[in-house]
Design a protein around this motif. Structure first.
Motif, PDB file in Angstrom:
ATOM      1  N   GLY A 437     -61.828  -8.361  28.170  1.00 35.93           N
ATOM      2  CA  GLY A 437     -60.664  -9.204  28.064  1.00 35.93           C
ATOM      3  C   GLY A 437     -60.870 -10.408  28.676  1.00 35.93           C
ATOM      4  O   GLY A 437     -61.848 -10.677  29.711  1.00 35.93           O
ATOM      5  N   ALA A 438     -60.107 -11.468  28.263  1.00 33.65           N
ATOM      6  CA  ALA A 438     -60.430 -12.842  28.721  1.00 33.65           C
ATOM      7  C   ALA A 438     -59.099 -13.587  28.948  1.00 33.65           C
ATOM      8  O   ALA A 438     -58.242 -13.190  28.253  1.00 33.65           O
ATOM      9  N   THR A 439     -59.185 -14.277  29.970  1.00 37.13           N
ATOM     10  CA  THR A 439     -57.788 -14.977  30.327  1.00 37.13           C
ATOM     11  C   THR A 439     -58.090 -16.779  30.462  1.00 37.13           C
ATOM     12  O   THR A 439     -59.241 -17.098  30.576  1.00 37.13           O
ATOM     13  N   PHE A 440     -57.204 -17.365  29.786  1.00 37.18           N
ATOM     14  CA  PHE A 440     -57.374 -18.964  29.868  1.00 37.18           C
ATOM     15  C   PHE A 440     -56.105 -19.530  30.473  1.00 37.18           C
ATOM     16  O   PHE A 440     -55.006 -18.802  30.271  1.00 37.18           O
ATOM     17  N   ILE A 441     -56.382 -20.546  31.030  1.00 39.85           N
ATOM     18  CA  ILE A 441     -55.281 -21.271  31.885  1.00 39.85           C
ATOM     19  C   ILE A 441     -54.363 -22.140  30.607  1.00 39.85           C
ATOM     20  O   ILE A 441     -53.430 -22.822  31.508  1.00 39.85           O
ATOM     21  N   SER A 442     -54.703 -22.070  29.558  1.00 43.12           N
ATOM     22  CA  SER A 442     -53.893 -22.870  28.562  1.00 43.12           C
ATOM     23  C   SER A 442     -54.065 -22.178  27.387  1.00 43.12           C
ATOM     24  O   SER A 442     -55.051 -22.048  26.978  1.00 43.12           O
ATOM     25  N   SER A 443     -53.176 -22.562  26.495  1.00 45.30           N
ATOM     26  CA  SER A 443     -53.303 -22.205  25.205  1.00 45.30           C
ATOM     27  C   SER A 443     -54.503 -23.216  24.314  1.00 45.30           C
ATOM     28  O   SER A 443     -55.166 -22.797  23.571  1.00 45.30           O
ATOM     29  N   MET A 586     -53.332 -29.638  37.418  1.00 41.17           N
ATOM     30  CA  MET A 586     -52.601 -29.271  38.630  1.00 41.17           C
ATOM     31  C   MET A 586     -52.006 -30.590  39.212  1.00 41.17           C
ATOM     32  O   MET A 586     -50.671 -30.343  39.819  1.00 41.17           O
ATOM     33  N   ILE A 587     -52.648 -31.535  39.073  1.00 38.73           N
ATOM     34  CA  ILE A 587     -52.427 -32.695  40.214  1.00 38.73           C
ATOM     35  C   ILE A 587     -50.854 -33.206  39.912  1.00 38.73           C
ATOM     36  O   ILE A 587     -50.214 -33.508  40.725  1.00 38.73           O
ATOM     37  N   PRO A 588     -50.302 -33.429  38.685  1.00 33.47           N
ATOM     38  CA  PRO A 588     -48.853 -33.904  38.647  1.00 33.47           C
ATOM     39  C   PRO A 588     -48.050 -33.049  38.898  1.00 33.47           C
ATOM     40  O   PRO A 588     -47.028 -33.428  39.618  1.00 33.47           O
ATOM     41  N   PHE A 589     -48.230 -31.791  38.920  1.00 36.15           N
ATOM     42  CA  PHE A 589     -47.232 -30.717  39.444  1.00 36.15           C
ATOM     43  C   PHE A 589     -47.186 -30.579  40.940  1.00 36.15           C
ATOM     44  O   PHE A 589     -46.308 -30.631  41.709  1.00 36.15           O
ATOM     45  N   GLU A 590     -48.470 -30.871  41.651  1.00 33.94           N
ATOM     46  CA  GLU A 590     -48.691 -30.760  42.978  1.00 33.94           C
ATOM     47  C   GLU A 590     -47.918 -32.057  43.633  1.00 33.94           C
ATOM     48  O   GLU A 590     -47.259 -32.063  44.662  1.00 33.94           O
ATOM     49  N   GLY A 604     -56.531 -33.334  26.893  1.00 32.90           N
ATOM     50  CA  GLY A 604     -56.842 -31.804  26.971  1.00 32.90           C
ATOM     51  C   GLY A 604     -55.738 -31.093  27.112  1.00 32.90           C
ATOM     52  O   GLY A 604     -54.918 -31.435  26.255  1.00 32.90           O
ATOM     53  N   SER A 605     -55.632 -30.337  28.119  1.00 30.38           N
ATOM     54  CA  SER A 605     -54.303 -29.206  28.274  1.00 30.38           C
ATOM     55  C   SER A 605     -52.939 -30.182  28.562  1.00 30.38           C
ATOM     56  O   SER A 605     -52.126 -29.672  28.677  1.00 30.38           O
ATOM     57  N   LEU A 606     -53.180 -31.322  29.139  1.00 30.34           N
ATOM     58  CA  LEU A 606     -52.095 -32.005  29.823  1.00 30.34           C
ATOM     59  C   LEU A 606     -51.125 -32.149  28.862  1.00 30.34           C
ATOM     60  O   LEU A 606     -49.857 -32.179  29.189  1.00 30.34           O
ATOM     61  N   ASP A 607     -51.359 -32.663  27.456  1.00 26.55           N
ATOM     62  CA  ASP A 607     -50.480 -32.757  26.528  1.00 26.55           C
ATOM     63  C   ASP A 607     -49.794 -31.530  26.259  1.00 26.55           C
ATOM     64  O   ASP A 607     -48.365 -31.541  25.894  1.00 26.55           O
ATOM     65  N   GLU A 608     -50.205 -30.478  26.384  1.00 24.17           N
ATOM     66  CA  GLU A 608     -49.693 -29.104  26.348  1.00 24.17           C
ATOM     67  C   GLU A 608     -48.437 -28.837  27.501  1.00 24.17           C
ATOM     68  O   GLU A 608     -47.315 -28.473  27.377  1.00 24.17           O
ATOM     69  N   VAL A 609     -48.942 -29.181  28.735  1.00 25.58           N
ATOM     70  CA  VAL A 609     -48.292 -28.709  29.889  1.00 25.58           C
ATOM     71  C   VAL A 609     -47.320 -29.651  30.332  1.00 25.58           C
ATOM     72  O   VAL A 609     -46.247 -29.201  30.836  1.00 25.58           O
ATOM     73  N   LEU A 610     -47.659 -30.860  30.231  1.00 32.15           N
ATOM     74  CA  LEU A 610     -46.667 -31.858  30.796  1.00 32.15           C
ATOM     75  C   LEU A 610     -45.305 -32.442  29.857  1.00 32.15           C
ATOM     76  O   LEU A 610     -45.398 -31.882  28.693  1.00 32.15           O
ATOM     77  N   PRO A 611     -44.091 -32.494  30.633  1.00 31.38           N
ATOM     78  CA  PRO A 611     -42.881 -32.600  29.482  1.00 31.38           C
ATOM     79  C   PRO A 611     -43.342 -33.718  28.517  1.00 31.38           C
ATOM     80  O   PRO A 611     -43.984 -34.788  28.862  1.00 31.38           O
ATOM     81  N   ASP A 612     -42.524 -33.585  27.265  1.00 34.47           N
ATOM     82  CA  ASP A 612     -42.791 -34.643  26.283  1.00 34.47           C
ATOM     83  C   ASP A 612     -42.456 -35.923  26.439  1.00 34.47           C
ATOM     84  O   ASP A 612     -42.830 -37.042  26.021  1.00 34.47           O
ATOM     85  N   ASP A 613     -41.220 -36.049  27.513  1.00 34.18           N
ATOM     86  CA  ASP A 613     -40.666 -37.497  27.588  1.00 34.18           C
ATOM     87  C   ASP A 613     -41.329 -37.955  28.860  1.00 34.18           C
ATOM     88  O   ASP A 613     -40.584 -38.932  29.373  1.00 34.18           O
ATOM     89  N   LEU A 614     -42.162 -37.500  29.484  1.00 36.59           N
ATOM     90  CA  LEU A 614     -42.858 -38.066  30.756  1.00 36.59           C
ATOM     91  C   LEU A 614     -43.530 -39.187  30.358  1.00 36.59           C
ATOM     92  O   LEU A 614     -44.401 -39.682  29.480  1.00 36.59           O
ATOM     93  N   LEU A 615     -43.336 -40.296  31.257  1.00 36.25           N
ATOM     94  CA  LEU A 615     -43.995 -41.528  31.250  1.00 36.25           C
ATOM     95  C   LEU A 615     -45.410 -41.116  31.513  1.00 36.25           C
ATOM     96  O   LEU A 615     -46.081 -40.818  32.449  1.00 36.25           O
ATOM     97  N   ALA A 645     -38.666 -34.625  36.007  1.00 36.66           N
ATOM     98  CA  ALA A 645     -39.176 -34.062  34.684  1.00 36.66           C
ATOM     99  C   ALA A 645     -40.408 -33.158  34.947  1.00 36.66           C
ATOM    100  O   ALA A 645     -40.093 -32.295  34.305  1.00 36.66           O
ATOM    101  N   VAL A 646     -41.245 -33.402  35.851  1.00 37.62           N
ATOM    102  CA  VAL A 646     -42.372 -32.754  36.219  1.00 37.62           C
ATOM    103  C   VAL A 646     -41.755 -31.329  36.852  1.00 37.62           C
ATOM    104  O   VAL A 646     -42.210 -30.229  36.611  1.00 37.62           O
ATOM    105  N   GLN A 647     -40.778 -31.509  37.829  1.00 35.04           N
ATOM    106  CA  GLN A 647     -40.383 -30.455  38.536  1.00 35.04           C
ATOM    107  C   GLN A 647     -39.585 -29.565  37.633  1.00 35.04           C
ATOM    108  O   GLN A 647     -39.570 -28.419  37.776  1.00 35.04           O
TER     109      GLN A 647
END
Length: 763
Positions: A437-443, A586-590, A604-615, A645-647
């Motif tokens: 089995g394998a895990t990935f930290i984003s889709s 992780m940096i924007p959330f931290e 990369g994955s930032l477009d997936e995990v960050l809010p759509d309306d974030l500057l 927004a990130v919170q």
């Protein structure tokens, strides 16, 4: 309706009138305390339309028989028949079973030993398997005492259920956690068997030569196999079996069993080797069903690879600690072992203090670990050497690895030589092909693995993301300024992270130059360790030497501690994250957790995990970046909105959710056959081949390559199960490393880089 009779014809007529296609039959000879319990469970959990047939083989305990009749009269089936057929003289188990086959007419027969206790859904589970294939002759249930179908300990029959668990609870857990693999068996196991009438028509009844009642189902099963039938396990059905109550108490039971075994061995010379092979086979669907039943009854036992727990805590160490903590608190886990360096750093000791069910074990890759073999070994970060995977496979029945990103896989700049990069790529390919089995930290990363063919479609995988809530912390320590940062100018900027090229730190320097020209008086802090290859620090140094007017405002730090990082967050106005590739980000959330806005790309994955309306940075033109920085620094409301927004988005990504996804994957892989893939790595290319079943196949497969390897100065490594005879022989022949699941050929750094071709045909 209950009927007691000594007439075979009367019993046959009563059963023939039943609407069911099955008859549940119980041969009885004394041992009525167990028979009462068996009968009570059958009445409670068998559909009322299914007739129950009890055949008493001239029991000597007349009171027990009377009690059974009275009990049956008080608890009749509401719609179907309950028939007690009393025989005038004792004829033994085999003759009684054959009589049952006759009396049941055209119905399928479910033969239940009188010391068996069933639970809810047992017959429905049998039906589901029996109807799944037209070639099935028999279906057997899981039990605590049933040779190769014993659970929870494989191949170790025992009289007891797990502590604190009754039959109903055990059966319910197994039914709920069943993988429904319906594995094939070499024989029916006689405690509780569903016999299909079609097979009885073709194969016939039990052989009277086994009159004592030992080996008759084996003989019948082998005759059925020879005629093209199969035998299956109902891996969602569990019955309790005490053992021995269906047979005479004459005291010579062991002798009778020995005679039955001898007769089976005389007739079927292959049978004993076949059963031994089935018992040892860890890759089969039977092994998977038994493992699933074990973890359903006892809970998962887990080993976590925490050898990355070094002196300081970075993202990888936090992933290990957080997942370990969450997994250990799950009701699905009964034991968890964390493998650690010989000296556990203080931050890890603090983080793991008080975690339930957790044992920490110092370990070294490749060396034995003093711990029981676990159900699952988890390495939540990337494997960098095949030996690490092979070692984990020796510690557990299934192996799960985490894939954080494909940045190094795609980037030769992060390696000293092309050969090093090729070896790394080959290792990642082999790992993803060979794990359970394998895990990935984003889709995004998961889809990348699938699209590139690195992850087989059949390999179970889950996206676990990364928790953005800070639960595990370092030792309590007050924030402190890094050296040289005691006084930062107003509006200072921070760039955090290893100085990899993809972190794009020179872009931040260009932004700082434009801000300086506009009168900005803050500092730009570049903090993070330097990698051995692929660093931007030389380029940064060259840039600073060419721009002496900006250099005083730039502070370049190496690795910073957690306390220093917190101080930087609290004393800078804005975090810049101009990365060009991220597995999660992780940096924007931290930063948001510390109340600081972060101006990030969506790469990369930032477009997936960050809010759509974030500057965010729509481009990496420094002029565009400088304008956005000025806007954020000039309007506190913009920064507060970015943080909020990130919170809000961070609520999606918790360590509890990550742990739940990991647990779901562990539950899944322990209900699937072990990955027995054999792969060959040749000059960076990975080719899957069929599993090796004999040493002769090893020779035929590798001989052409072995000769080529010797003449071409290649290095060949053969990997086979540890301790096996063909493994030892292969080591002598090919100087192979004994490991677990792959055949591997690697290219040394000083060898030619052209792709090899075998001297004759492909192996």
């Amino acid at each position: 309706m209950f009927t007691a009779t000594d007439s075979v014809d009367a019993a046959r007529g009563l059963l023939a009138s039943a609407p069911s296609r099955e008859v549940v039959a119980v041969p009885i000879f004394n041992a009525f305390d167990k028979a009462h319990r068996c009968f009570e469970s059958l009445l409670a959990h068998t559909p009322p339309t299914v007739p129950l047939l009890l055949v008493d083989d001239a029991s000597t305990d007349l009171k027990g028989l009377v009690d059974l009749e009275e009990f049956a009269s008080r608890r009749p089936g509401s719609e179907g028949h309950v028939v007690l057929l009393k025989r005038p003289r004792n004829v033994g188990f085999v003759a009684t079973a054959n009589l049952i086959f006759d009396v049941c007419g055209r119905a399928d027969v479910v033969l239940v030993n009188s010391d068996v206790v069933v639970a809810a859904g047992w017959l429905e589970g049998f039906r589901g398997v029996a109807n799944s294939s037209t070639t099935l002759a028999s279906v057997t249930a899981l039990t605590n005492h049933g040779a190769i179908v014993s659970v929870p300990e494989r191949n170790r029959p025992g009289p007891d259920l797990p502590p604190g668990m009754d039959v109903d609870a055990a059966a319910g857990r197994i039914r709920q956690g069943a993988p429904h693999l319906r594995p094939r068996l070499p024989t029916a196991i006689g405690h509780c068997v569903y016999f299909r009438r079609l097979a009885l028509d073709v194969v016939g009844k039990f052989d009277g030569a086994f009159g004592a009642g030992y080996g008759e189902e084996v003989d019948w099963s082998q005759r059925a196999l020879a005629l093209g039938f199969e035998h299956a396990l109902a891996d969602d059905v569990f019955v309790y079996h005490q053992g021995g109550a269906s047979f005479s108490d004459g005291g010579d039971r062991a002798q009778k069993q020995h005679r039955g075994d001898e007769l089976v061995a005389e007739r079927y010379s292959y049978y004993i080797p076949l059963v031994r092979k089935v018992e040892r086979d860890r890759n089969s669907s039977l092994a998977a069903s038994l493992l699933a039943a074990r973890r359903s009854l006892l809970g998962l036992s887990v080993v976590v690879d925490g050898l990355c727990l070094g002196r300081s805590m970075t993202g990888t160490q936090k992933v290990v600690l957080e997942l370990t903590r969450v997994i250990a608190t799950s009701d699905r886990v009964t034991r968890i072992t964390l493998l650690t360096p010989r000296v556990l750093p203080p931050y890890a000791r603090t983080a793991l203090e008080g975690v339930p069910k957790l044992r920490c074990k110092p370990a070294v890759v490749g060396h034995p670990v003093a711990t029981e073999r676990a159900d699952v070994a988890v390495r939540p970060y990337q494997v960098t050497a095949i030996s690490e995977l092979q070692w984990l496979a020796r510690l557990a029945e299934r192996v799960i690895v985490g894939q954080l990103d494909f940045i190094a896989y795609d980037n030769p700049a992060y390696f000293a030589t092309f050969s090093d990069w090729a070896a790394y790529r080959a290792t990642q390919s082999l790992v993803l092909a060979a794990v359970d089995g394998a895990t990935f930290i984003s889709s995004t990363i998961h889809e990348r693995a699938l699209a590139s063919g690195l992850l087989p479609q059949s390999t179970p995988a889950r996206v676990t993301f990364v928790g953005t809530d800070e639960v595990v912390r370092n030792e309590e320590e007050e924030p402190k300024p890094p050296p040289g940062c005691q006084r930062l100018g107003p509006g200072s900027l921070l760039v955090l992270g290893v100085s990899f090229l993809h972190k794009n730190r020179p872009w931040a320097l260009e932004v700082a130059r434009r801000l300086h020209q506009a009168g900005w008086g803050g500092h730009l802090v570049l903090a993070g360790p330097e990698p051995s290859h692929g660093s931007s620090r030389d380029a940064e140094g060259t840039w600073l030497a060419g721009h002496p007017e900006v250099a005083p405002q730039v502070l370049r730090l190496g690795a910073v501690s957690e306390a220093e990082k917190v101080w930087l967050y609290r004393h800078t106005a804005l975090v810049l994250y101009p990365t060009t590739s991220e597995g999660f980000g992780m940096i924007p959330f931290e930063a948001a957790r510390h109340g600081v806005p972060c101006l990030s790309t969506r790469q990369g994955s930032l477009d997936e995990v960050l809010p759509d309306d974030l500057l965010t940075l729509e481009s990496l033109d420094p002029d565009h970046g400088a304008l956005l920085v000025e806007r954020i620094l000039g309007d506190a409301g913009v920064g507060r909105a970015m943080v909020a927004a990130v919170q809000r988005r961070a609520a999606r990504y918790t360590w509890e959710a990550s742990g739940d996804a990991m647990l779901e994957l562990m539950w899944l892989v322990t209900g699937r056959p072990r990955n027995a893939l054999v792969a060959m790595e040749i000059g960076g290319d990975v080719t899957a081949v069929h599993p090796i079943s004999s040493f002769g196949r090893v020779r035929r497969l590798l001989d052409p390559w072995a000769d080529y390897a010797r003449r071409s100065h290649w290095m060949m490594t053969l990997v086979l199960p540890p301790g096996s005879r063909r493994g030892r022989a292969s080591r002598r022949l090919y100087h192979a490393a004994i490991a677990d699941r792959t055949i591997r050929m690697t290219l040394p750094a000083d060898a030619p880089e052209s792709r090899p071709r075998p001297p004759t045909s492909k192996p």
